[in-house]
Design a protein around this motif. Structure first.
Motif: not given
Length: 457
Positions: A331, A335, A365, A368, A393
């Motif tokens: 993840r 990002l 999530p 984020d 998110e």
């Protein structure tokens, strides 16, 4: 190997007539153990007659439930993990590393359950005198708490059937054995058969059970995977070596929410619950920080406020590093790519380090946006107020997507005195129905964020 022998995979329970290195069912290596089929007459069960079968069938409408069918303790966080208390006839498996505090926690809860009746603590690893010594150190003294040093499940079955205690604690399942099966304690067959007996006692006698289970070096429950399916709840007791806090995580619960999490501290007089866990994880933050952001994440039914810290350095040699602790590394890669493409940040030749202090892992999530803000803060050297948080998110187009349970997250921020929070524009209608003491900063996408982050930081 005798003609009645076979090999069984301790991961999935697959049987083979010969030993193999790799299980053809689950694909794991080195998981086959030899087992001996039982030849005992006690292992053969006669078929029930139609009359006996009919007596086992009960109409759904005829079943009467008690209004208060849960045993509760003064340890509110432990009750919350259970779903509001221990259900009568429930079987709970508690696993964790050796010395993490499983036995200490269960001995303390055993004392709590004595107010409902007799509690039986069965240990195959310690003598009653050793348990008594540990209990006195914890300040435990109850005439309704009984200790038993026994490993034969048949003897335990007879005692529980006659005495019918309210709660039974088994420490541990790997030390028990069924004399009807010719194998040593701790093998998949013995663990399976002993657990079946425990489940049978729990459901027939309405006795609640706690089972302590050891884990392997990979962090999995030792024994067949079937063990986790047979019990009603599976809790993982976690903690880093050298740290005083412990985390109890719910992985399965038929009578409550899964993915619940509670924080405890290990002290000289036992394990204490930490009610305000968010304040515990944020206690060492400064007034303003660079490369740090607070995110409210949801674990089961409870919101935790966690800090995300980011550090970016120039690459000195070799390939850029992406070191991540407490967050999904894949993840983070996404990002970073969003930050490069949508925000023009040059991170390709930078080492990026991301950490979640406290030892918890974030799977929500909705964190984020907080991660991205911490990256922007350290990259642009912008200070962020301690009283600002972020929820959202991120999509690959740079849009900030709606998150669920927004009200719970905002209430937790309010409780700890936060002043403002970045939230998705998509949640505006939902939050405008309520009033908050927070400054709500609505964002549709990263373009809007870039315009405001410096001013609000």
């Amino acid at each position: 190997m005798s003609k009645n022998g076979f090999y069984i995979c301790n991961e999935c329970g697959f049987k083979s007539i010969k030993w193999v290195g790799k299980c053809s069912n689950c694909g794991e290596w080195g998981t086959f153990d030899e087992e001996i089929s039982s030849t005992s007459k006690n292992a053969v069960k006669n078929n029930l007659s139609m009359v006996e079968l009919s007596n086992k069938v009960v109409s759904f409408s005829d079943i009467q439930l008690e209004k208060d069918f849960r045993y509760k303790t003064t340890i509110s966080e432990f009750d919350r993990i259970l779903g509001g208390g221990l259900v009568k006839g429930q079987v709970v498996l508690i696993t964790g590393n050796p010395g993490i505090g499983k036995s200490t926690l269960l001995l303390q809860t055993a004392k709590e359950y004595t107010k409902y009746g007799d509690v039986l603590y069965i240990s195959g690893e310690e003598s009653p005198a050793q348990i008594k010594s540990r209990g006195e150190r914890l300040g435990i003294n109850s005439s309704n708490l009984y200790l038993m040093s026994e490993t034969d499940i048949q003897n335990i079955y007879e005692y529980v059937t006659i005495k019918k205690p309210k709660v039974v604690i088994v420490d541990s399942i790997q030390t028990l054995y069924n004399s009807a099966f010719d194998s040593i304690p701790g093998t998949p067959t013995q663990i399976r058969e002993c657990t079946l007996k425990i489940v049978e006692m729990a459901k027939k006698q309405d006795v609640s059970f706690f089972i302590v289970g050891h884990i392997t070096k990979d962090g999995k429950v030792a024994g067949p995977k079937l063990l986790e399916h047979m019990v009603d709840a599976v809790f993982q007791f976690e903690g880093e070596e050298g740290l005083f806090y412990r985390i109890l995580r719910s992985q399965k619960n038929r009578y409550g929410s899964t993915n619940e999490l509670a924080v405890f501290s290990m002290e000289e007089d036992g394990i204490k619950e930490i009610i305000n866990s968010s304040e515990f994880f944020l206690c060492e933050r400064e007034e303003k920080n660079i490369g740090s952001m607070v995110v409210p994440v949801l674990e089961g039914t409870k919101v935790f406020l966690l800090e995300i810290q980011t550090l970016i350095t120039d690459v000195t040699i070799g390939i850029p590093k992406r070191i991540v602790q407490g967050f999904d590394r894949n993840r983070v890669q996404i990002l970073i790519s969003i930050a490069e493409k949508r925000m023009g940040m040059q991170l390709g030749m930078k080492d990026v380090f991301i950490n979640v202090p406290g030892g918890l892992s974030i799977n929500d999530p909705a964190a984020d946006l907080g991660v991205l803000i911490s990256i922007v803060s350290i990259y642009k050297n912008v200070e962020i107020s301690q009283k600002i948080a972020a929820i959202g998110e991120l999509g690959l187009r740079g849009e900030i997507r709606k998150v669920f349970f927004i009200d719970r997250r905002l209430r937790e921020l309010e409780k700890l005195g936060f002043k403002g929070v970045y939230i998705p524009e998509a949640n505006r209608k939902e939050v405008e129905k309520n009033s908050y003491k927070l400054k709500l900063i609505f964002l549709k996408n990263l373009d809007e964020f870039l315009e405001r982050v410096s001013k609000d930081g």
